[in-house]
Design a protein around this motif. Structure first.
Motif, PDB file in Angstrom:
ATOM      1  N   ILE A 181     -82.419  -9.460   7.095  1.00 45.16           N
ATOM      2  CA  ILE A 181     -83.350 -10.199   7.946  1.00 45.16           C
ATOM      3  C   ILE A 181     -84.765 -10.007   7.410  1.00 45.16           C
ATOM      4  N   LEU A 182     -85.564 -11.068   7.481  1.00 45.11           N
ATOM      5  CA  LEU A 182     -86.990 -10.950   7.173  1.00 45.11           C
ATOM      6  C   LEU A 182     -87.763 -10.863   8.486  1.00 45.11           C
ATOM      7  N   ALA A 183     -88.593  -9.832   8.623  1.00 47.10           N
ATOM      8  CA  ALA A 183     -89.475  -9.688   9.794  1.00 47.10           C
ATOM      9  C   ALA A 183     -90.891 -10.026   9.369  1.00 47.10           C
ATOM     10  N   HIS A 184     -91.593 -10.796  10.220  1.00 46.21           N
ATOM     11  CA  HIS A 184     -92.907 -11.312   9.844  1.00 46.21           C
ATOM     12  C   HIS A 184     -93.791 -11.277  11.081  1.00 46.21           C
ATOM     13  N   ALA A 185     -94.860 -10.471  11.049  1.00 45.78           N
ATOM     14  CA  ALA A 185     -95.681 -10.281  12.250  1.00 45.78           C
ATOM     15  C   ALA A 185     -97.142 -10.633  12.023  1.00 45.78           C
ATOM     16  N   THR A 186     -97.410 -11.460  11.038  1.00 51.70           N
ATOM     17  CA  THR A 186     -98.787 -11.787  10.680  1.00 51.70           C
ATOM     18  C   THR A 186     -99.564 -12.384  11.858  1.00 51.70           C
ATOM     19  N   ILE A 219     -81.463 -15.830   4.393  1.00 57.82           N
ATOM     20  CA  ILE A 219     -81.879 -14.754   5.299  1.00 57.82           C
ATOM     21  C   ILE A 219     -82.515 -15.338   6.550  1.00 57.82           C
ATOM     22  N   PRO A 220     -82.026 -15.001   7.738  1.00 55.81           N
ATOM     23  CA  PRO A 220     -82.716 -15.430   8.960  1.00 55.81           C
ATOM     24  C   PRO A 220     -84.038 -14.697   9.111  1.00 55.81           C
ATOM     25  N   ILE A 221     -84.936 -15.294   9.892  1.00 57.92           N
ATOM     26  CA  ILE A 221     -86.295 -14.784  10.026  1.00 57.92           C
ATOM     27  C   ILE A 221     -86.593 -14.490  11.486  1.00 57.92           C
ATOM     28  N   GLY A 230     -99.840 -20.058  13.956  1.00 57.47           N
ATOM     29  CA  GLY A 230    -100.190 -21.019  12.927  1.00 57.47           C
ATOM     30  C   GLY A 230     -99.113 -22.060  12.711  1.00 57.47           C
ATOM     31  N   GLY A 231     -98.844 -22.353  11.438  1.00 56.46           N
ATOM     32  CA  GLY A 231     -97.866 -23.387  11.101  1.00 56.46           C
ATOM     33  C   GLY A 231     -96.448 -22.896  10.962  1.00 56.46           C
ATOM     34  N   ILE A 232     -96.162 -21.674  11.387  1.00 57.57           N
ATOM     35  CA  ILE A 232     -94.831 -21.101  11.189  1.00 57.57           C
ATOM     36  C   ILE A 232     -93.738 -21.915  11.871  1.00 57.57           C
ATOM     37  N   SER A 233     -94.023 -22.466  13.051  1.00 51.92           N
ATOM     38  CA  SER A 233     -92.983 -23.208  13.774  1.00 51.92           C
ATOM     39  C   SER A 233     -92.602 -24.503  13.064  1.00 51.92           C
ATOM     40  N   ASP A 234     -93.414 -24.974  12.127  1.00 52.38           N
ATOM     41  CA  ASP A 234     -93.023 -26.110  11.294  1.00 52.38           C
ATOM     42  C   ASP A 234     -91.922 -25.712  10.317  1.00 52.38           C
ATOM     43  N   VAL A 235     -91.914 -24.450   9.934  1.00 55.14           N
ATOM     44  CA  VAL A 235     -90.985 -23.968   8.909  1.00 55.14           C
ATOM     45  C   VAL A 235     -89.746 -23.322   9.539  1.00 55.14           C
ATOM     46  N   VAL A 236     -89.948 -22.419  10.481  1.00 52.75           N
ATOM     47  CA  VAL A 236     -88.841 -21.699  11.124  1.00 52.75           C
ATOM     48  C   VAL A 236     -88.485 -22.403  12.428  1.00 52.75           C
ATOM     49  N   LYS A 237     -87.249 -22.853  12.533  1.00 56.32           N
ATOM     50  CA  LYS A 237     -86.789 -23.517  13.753  1.00 56.32           C
ATOM     51  C   LYS A 237     -86.140 -22.480  14.668  1.00 56.32           C
ATOM     52  N   ASP A 238     -86.771 -22.278  15.818  1.00 58.42           N
ATOM     53  CA  ASP A 238     -86.341 -21.235  16.744  1.00 58.42           C
ATOM     54  C   ASP A 238     -84.894 -21.451  17.183  1.00 58.42           C
ATOM     55  N   PHE A 289     -85.796 -16.674  14.723  1.00 58.39           N
ATOM     56  CA  PHE A 289     -86.326 -16.565  16.082  1.00 58.39           C
ATOM     57  C   PHE A 289     -87.844 -16.478  16.033  1.00 58.39           C
ATOM     58  N   LEU A 290     -88.498 -17.270  16.882  1.00 58.13           N
ATOM     59  CA  LEU A 290     -89.940 -17.196  17.059  1.00 58.13           C
ATOM     60  C   LEU A 290     -90.235 -16.444  18.345  1.00 58.13           C
TER      61      LEU A 290
END
Length: 228
Positions: free
Chosen positions: A126-131, A148-150, A156-164, A169-170
């Motif tokens: 899993i990739l964890a991203h907390a920016t 790899i799920p995220i 920002g623009g993360i929700s354009d890339v990662v679909k919850d 998961f967002l």
């Protein structure tokens, strides 16, 4: 006065509009070299699960939240490891925090060159991203290409890339409890993790050079027609 103003994400475009910056906007994402990240994933050794943080160790990257999340996750998931790739001015503080909260399971990889990152992701679950902010997130597309799920904050623009609920998961920014819960869920559910990874591998094709070039050609063709 511009005939077109191109943004990499809808969120960035919406932000400009909220600030009353009027223009003729178009959204075309960045290109990502997804093919180098697609490789066969090895079986985790001895039941080991790896959560990866790959971001420069600066204040805005907020790697601290990931370490705090993993302190909760470690209680529920035996054998989990946190790998931290990157370097920067916050490194010493992060090493001290990890030594206090995760003394046995944190691995600092240091700065990892881009050509070596596919090897790291091949070992990652899993990739964890907390920016704190993100205009697009090329790293997120690379993780999707690697299957790899995220789990990340919705900034920002993360929700354009990662679909919850599909490719990851967002979670609300700063909600370390929810981030820990989502990480735990995926680590404990192999099928869900693989399913999200597969969907990410499909979705990443939107960011190949050919796909993005097609979008640019369409836009430029439209502009040329208007001129003619």
């Amino acid at each position: 006065w511009a005939s077109a103003v191109v943004m990499p994400t809808c969120k960035m475009m919406e932000s400009m509009k909220r600030q009353s910056v009027n223009a003729k906007y178009f959204v075309i994402p960045h290109t990502v070299d997804v093919d180098i990240f697609k490789r066969e994933r090895p079986c985790s050794a001895g039941g080991r699960k790896v959560v990866l943080s790959a971001k420069s160790m600066e204040d805005y990257a907020n790697v601290e939240d990931i370490i705090r999340c993993m302190a909760e996750v470690a209680h529920a998931v035996p054998g989990v490891e946190l790998w931290i790739a990157g370097s920067g001015p916050e490194e010493q503080n992060l090493r001290e925090l990890a030594r206090d909260l995760l003394p046995e399971i944190t691995v600092f990889l240091g700065g990892v060159s881009h050509d070596k990152m596919p090897e790291v992701m091949a070992e990652t679950d899993i990739l964890a991203h907390a920016t704190r902010y993100e205009s697009f997130g090329i790293l997120l597309v690379e993780a999707m290409a690697a299957g790899i799920p995220i789990v990340c904050y919705d900034v920002g623009g993360i929700s354009d890339v990662v679909k919850d609920g599909e490719t990851g998961f967002l979670t609300k920014y700063g909600d370390t409890g929810m981030m820990a819960a989502k990480l735990t869920y995926l680590l404990q559910n192999d099928n869900a993790r693989r399913d999200m990874g597969s969907k990410g591998m499909e979705a990443c094709r939107l960011y190949t050079k050919d796909a993005v070039l097609t979008r640019w050609k369409q836009l430029l063709g439209t502009l040329q027609t208007e001129v003619d």
